[in-house]
Scaffold this motif. Structure first.
Motif, short mmCIF file in Angstrom:
data_model
loop_
_atom_site.label_atom_id
_atom_site.label_comp_id
_atom_site.label_asym_id
_atom_site.label_seq_id
_atom_site.Cartn_x
_atom_site.Cartn_y
_atom_site.Cartn_z
N MET A 1 29.43 47.16 28.32
CA MET A 1 29.29 46.94 26.87
C MET A 1 30.66 46.72 26.26
N PHE A 2 30.74 45.67 25.41
CA PHE A 2 32.01 45.36 24.78
C PHE A 2 32.33 46.39 23.72
N LYS A 3 33.63 46.80 23.65
CA LYS A 3 34.04 47.83 22.71
C LYS A 3 35.21 47.31 21.89
N LEU A 4 34.91 46.54 20.84
CA LEU A 4 35.97 45.96 20.03
C LEU A 4 36.71 47.02 19.23
N THR A 5 36.15 48.18 19.06
CA THR A 5 36.83 49.23 18.30
C THR A 5 38.07 49.73 19.02
N GLN A 6 38.18 49.41 20.31
CA GLN A 6 39.33 49.87 21.07
C GLN A 6 40.48 48.87 21.07
N VAL A 7 40.32 47.74 20.38
CA VAL A 7 41.38 46.73 20.35
C VAL A 7 42.57 47.28 19.59
N VAL A 365 37.21 39.81 24.71
CA VAL A 365 36.28 40.90 25.03
C VAL A 365 37.06 41.99 25.74
N ASP A 366 36.73 43.24 25.46
CA ASP A 366 37.43 44.37 26.04
C ASP A 366 36.42 45.36 26.62
N TRP A 367 36.80 45.96 27.72
CA TRP A 367 35.99 47.03 28.28
C TRP A 367 36.89 48.04 28.98
N ASP A 368 36.50 49.28 28.87
CA ASP A 368 37.29 50.38 29.42
C ASP A 368 38.76 50.19 29.02
N ASN A 369 39.65 50.08 30.00
CA ASN A 369 41.08 49.97 29.68
C ASN A 369 41.61 48.56 29.96
N ILE A 370 40.75 47.55 29.83
CA ILE A 370 41.16 46.16 30.05
C ILE A 370 40.88 45.34 28.78
N GLU A 371 41.92 44.69 28.27
CA GLU A 371 41.76 43.74 27.18
C GLU A 371 41.84 42.34 27.77
N SER A 372 40.83 41.53 27.55
CA SER A 372 40.80 40.20 28.15
C SER A 372 40.68 39.13 27.07
N THR A 373 41.36 38.03 27.31
CA THR A 373 41.35 36.91 26.38
C THR A 373 41.11 35.63 27.17
N PHE A 374 40.23 34.77 26.65
CA PHE A 374 39.91 33.50 27.28
C PHE A 374 40.18 32.39 26.27
N ILE A 375 41.08 31.46 26.64
CA ILE A 375 41.40 30.32 25.81
C ILE A 375 40.90 29.08 26.55
N TYR A 376 40.08 28.27 25.91
CA TYR A 376 39.48 27.14 26.60
C TYR A 376 39.19 26.04 25.59
N GLY A 377 39.17 24.81 26.10
CA GLY A 377 38.92 23.73 25.17
C GLY A 377 39.22 22.37 25.76
N VAL A 413 45.15 42.36 29.93
CA VAL A 413 46.08 43.47 29.75
C VAL A 413 45.39 44.71 30.31
N ILE A 414 45.93 45.23 31.40
CA ILE A 414 45.28 46.30 32.15
C ILE A 414 46.06 47.59 31.94
N ALA A 415 45.38 48.60 31.42
CA ALA A 415 45.98 49.91 31.19
C ALA A 415 47.27 49.81 30.38
N ASP A 416 47.33 48.85 29.48
CA ASP A 416 48.46 48.64 28.55
C ASP A 416 49.74 48.15 29.22
N ASP A 417 49.88 48.33 30.55
CA ASP A 417 51.16 48.06 31.20
C ASP A 417 51.16 46.83 32.10
N TRP A 418 50.01 46.48 32.68
CA TRP A 418 49.93 45.32 33.58
C TRP A 418 49.37 44.14 32.81
N ILE A 419 50.06 42.99 32.91
CA ILE A 419 49.59 41.77 32.26
C ILE A 419 49.42 40.70 33.33
#
Length: 711
Positions: A1-7, A365-377, A413-419
């Motif tokens: 489940m996506f958790k945008l409140t954690q952004v 979209v974000d889940w657990d401790n991963i923030e993910s971004t998709f740029i496409y076009g 962005v994984i656990a704030d430290d790995w990109i």
């Protein structure tokens, strides 16, 4: 489940700025946090530099304003501020001023200004520095922006409207030689008004500059090949925006730039091989100079941008349309002679018209401790370029390129430290050239190149390029990164067409060059110290170098594999609250790996060291000192007792510049001094290039006095 409140706050801010490319640039939205460490060019989204797994250079408004007190030439400014960019040529041309040994794609708000199909290398000076808010430089080949970016990206982000109803800026300055004042004084007038009225924002700017004669350290007038003496430039800029609601906005931008040299001067030609400089004198012959004024006749850019921050759940849409028209006129040259047909020389111009549309989506979209971004076009571009002569002859025929590209760029962005970043771009390029005849060029009436009737046709290029990068923010003091990125480059196809020695376009080696770029580095902060180090390597199976034909005097392109490698280091340190200092060093080398020979000075630059000290004495008074050292590079032997091509040896030189300003209420008084110690030197390019008229010395001590007011 996506958790945008954690952004995170930074991520929310990045999401509100996401754009194609820089379509909602960092300077166009008032930040909730400092923009000093944000970048928008590299991945088509706003992100913190400590989330970018490669080396970048940001030049903010404060640095721009300070450097412009010395010189408004963007080549000079970039050469000082950007490690990896070759030293300034001191002329209107950036030939030889490569980025890590390869061509950079110059953009204005993400719109390409370069003419890669026939690279005239005048693109760095395609806008006045006075309308730029900040500059972002991404180094290394990139699969994000497509053709022409094998060395990286230089993106000029234009000024935004203030929150005031009306803000007026007026500046007047004069630049002149301190060595010999005669005829050297010029003037510059910079005016603008901007503001916001409810949901409507506007920026209007008009800048005009007229230079006098430019003099070297001996007081002589600098030569005319790509010269800047007695040049008049004009820049007219308009940006209009409307905010429909919190999510939807539209923006219309128009920029016009011209800079033409109309000097009543003639050159006294010297030579790198004789050691005698080229310089100019007043034309007292009574015979009018041949040709028309050289320089950009008019660079028109129109950009329309629509942004919907929430077109779909968690998704932003940016629609970006643009059109551009360029005419760059070159100097009159006897190398374009054909005496048997009545041409004692000639003058060419590069004509380019582009129109394009880009559709960009950003989904987060974000889940657990991963923030993910998709740029496409989708990127769609039509580029029609040619290089005729002013007298009607055709040197490079019209090339009509249609480019359609699809792309996907991801960031985790994984656990704030790995990109982790990875992307793919698929380009389909169709290019049409009509039948043409190569131009007959003559050194004498009987020594000429052989013209060929070439059957035109259609060329197709399909390429898939990739990029991947990883960064680990171990601590503030140490953040290592590494990246791999590819670029597909068909740049300067026109140079290949104009020197064709076959009768069919399909027999010319016009294949696209795939450039593989590898980078490894680290950066960090330790108290008041900031640093970055990067080592890189780029390889291509088809580079472009030149071979000299002694019979015709023509330099022919050579397609051969290339390897380029180097490293860069940069340190900045705040000594006190009022005094800051820093230095950078860059070193680069390259070879034609097939012939096992070094690449010449048109590709590889000499080592470069820069340093600065800035003192903010009080709220009103500021002083800055810039130092530039260009080192030695001597890789080539003489041929028949002469250096040829761009193989001249480079000897080191030092340049010191000073800027100072005093703020008195809304008024600012300024003094800039270029080449404070009156160093008598040839630029690196002037030493390397053996072509007639290129060996001009650089500016001697030059004063720039100015006054500005803001109301």
């Amino acid at each position: 489940m996506f958790k945008l409140t954690q952004v995170s706050t930074a991520t929310r801010y990045a999401l509100c700025l996401l754009a194609l490319p820089t379509s909602v640039a960092a300077n166009e939205i008032q930040p909730v946090t400092s923009m000093e460490r944000m970048i928008v060019t590299g991945s088509r989204l706003a992100e913190r530099i400590d989330e970018v797994p490669s080396s970048v250079t940001l030049i903010d408004q404060q640095a721009l304003a300070q450097d412009m007190l010395i010189s408004t030439e963007l080549q000079n400014l970039l050469a000082f501020r950007v490690p990896g960019l070759a030293p300034s040529t001191g002329t209107s041309s950036n030939s030889g001023q490569n980025l890590r040994g390869r061509a950079a794609l110059v953009l204005i708000d993400g719109v390409p200004q370069s003419t890669p199909l026939r690279n005239g290398q005048l693109d760095i000076s395609s806008i006045d520095a006075g309308v730029i808010e900040r500059i972002e430089v991404i180094k290394g080949s990139t699969s994000i922006y497509g053709n022409g970016a094998s060395g990286g990206i230089i993106n000029y982000i234009t000024k935004h409207a203030s929150d005031d109803k009306a803000r007026v800026n007026v500046g007047v300055s004069s630049k002149f030689s301190a060595v010999k004042l005669q005829d050297s004084a010029g003037y510059r007038v910079d005016t603008s008004i901007d503001g916001t009225l409810d949901d409507f924002s506007y920026v209007f700017s008009a800048i005009t500059e007229k230079t006098g004669v430019e003099r070297d350290a001996e007081g002589d007038i600098i030569g005319l090949v790509y010269g800047l003496s007695e040049t008049e430039s004009n820049n007219f800029f308009t940006k209009l925006g409307y905010q429909f609601d919190d999510d939807k906005s539209i923006k219309l931008t128009y920029n016009y730039y011209e800079a033409q040299q109309d000097a009543d001067l003639i050159d006294v030609i010297g030579s790198v091989n004789s050691g005698v400089k080229t310089y100019a004198i007043k034309n007292t012959t009574g015979i009018a100079n041949q040709g028309v004024p050289q320089g950009p006749r008019g660079n028109h850019n129109v950009m329309l941008k629509y942004v919907d921050q929430d077109i779909f759940p968690h998704t932003q849409l940016t629609l970006d349309g643009y059109a551009q028209k360029i005419e760059n006129m070159f100097f009159y040259s006897t190398a374009l002679a054909n005496l048997s047909e009545g041409y004692a020389g000639g003058q060419s111009l590069i004509k380019s018209e582009k129109q394009g549309m880009r559709i960009n989506f950003v989904t987060q979209v974000d889940w657990d401790n991963i923030e993910s971004t998709f740029i496409y076009g989708l990127d769609a571009l039509e580029d029609i370029s040619s290089q005729p002569l002013e007298d009607g002859r055709i040197w490079v025929p019209e090339m009509d390129m249609q480019n359609l590209a699809f792309y996907l760029q991801t960031k985790f962005v994984i656990a704030d430290d790995w990109i982790l970043k990875a992307g793919i771009r698929q380009d389909s390029v169709d290019l049409t050239v009509d039948d043409y005849q190569t131009l007959k060029l003559c050194r004498t009436e009987s020594t000429c190149s052989v013209p060929f009737d070439v059957t035109g046709g259609d060329l197709a290029y399909d390429s898939t390029t990739y990029n991947v990068g990883l960064r680990y923010n171990l601590s503030d003091a140490f953040s290592p990164f590494m990246s791999f990125s590819q670029g597909a480059d068909i740049s300067d196809l026109g140079r290949l067409l104009r020197t064709a020695t076959v009768n069919d376009i399909n027999l010319i080696r016009t294949e696209a060059s795939i450039v593989d770029n590898y980078e490894l580095g680290f950066s960090g902060y330790m108290g008041e110290l900031r640093y970055e180090f990067a080592a890189y390597r780029s390889e291509s199976e088809l580079g472009t170098s030149n071979s000299f034909d002694a019979t015709t005097g023509v330099y022919l392109p050579v397609r051969a594999p290339q390897k380029i490698w180097g490293y860069e280091a940069q340190l900045d340190y705040d000594l006190t609250e009022d005094i800051s200092t820093g230095l950078s060093y860059s070193w680069i080398e390259g070879k034609d790996t097939e012939a096992d020979v070094y690449l010449d000075g048109s590709t590889i630059s000499a080592p470069k060291l820069t340093s600065y000290v800035n003192w903010q004495a009080n709220d009103a008074f500021n002083v800055g000192i810039h130092y530039i050292y260009v080192g030695d590079r001597n890789r080539f032997e003489k041929i028949n007792d002469q250096y040829v091509g761009a193989q001249g040896p480079i000897e080191h030189y030092n340049v010191v510049n000073v800027s100072s300003s005093y703020q008195l209420n809304q008024w600012q008084l300024s003094l800039g001094i270029e080449n404070l110690l009156n160093e008598d030197y040839f630029s690196a390019r002037s030493q390397a290039y053996t072509y007639g008229g290129y060996n001009t010395k650089s500016l001697g001590t030059t004063i720039n006095l100015g006054v500005k007011a803001r109301f």
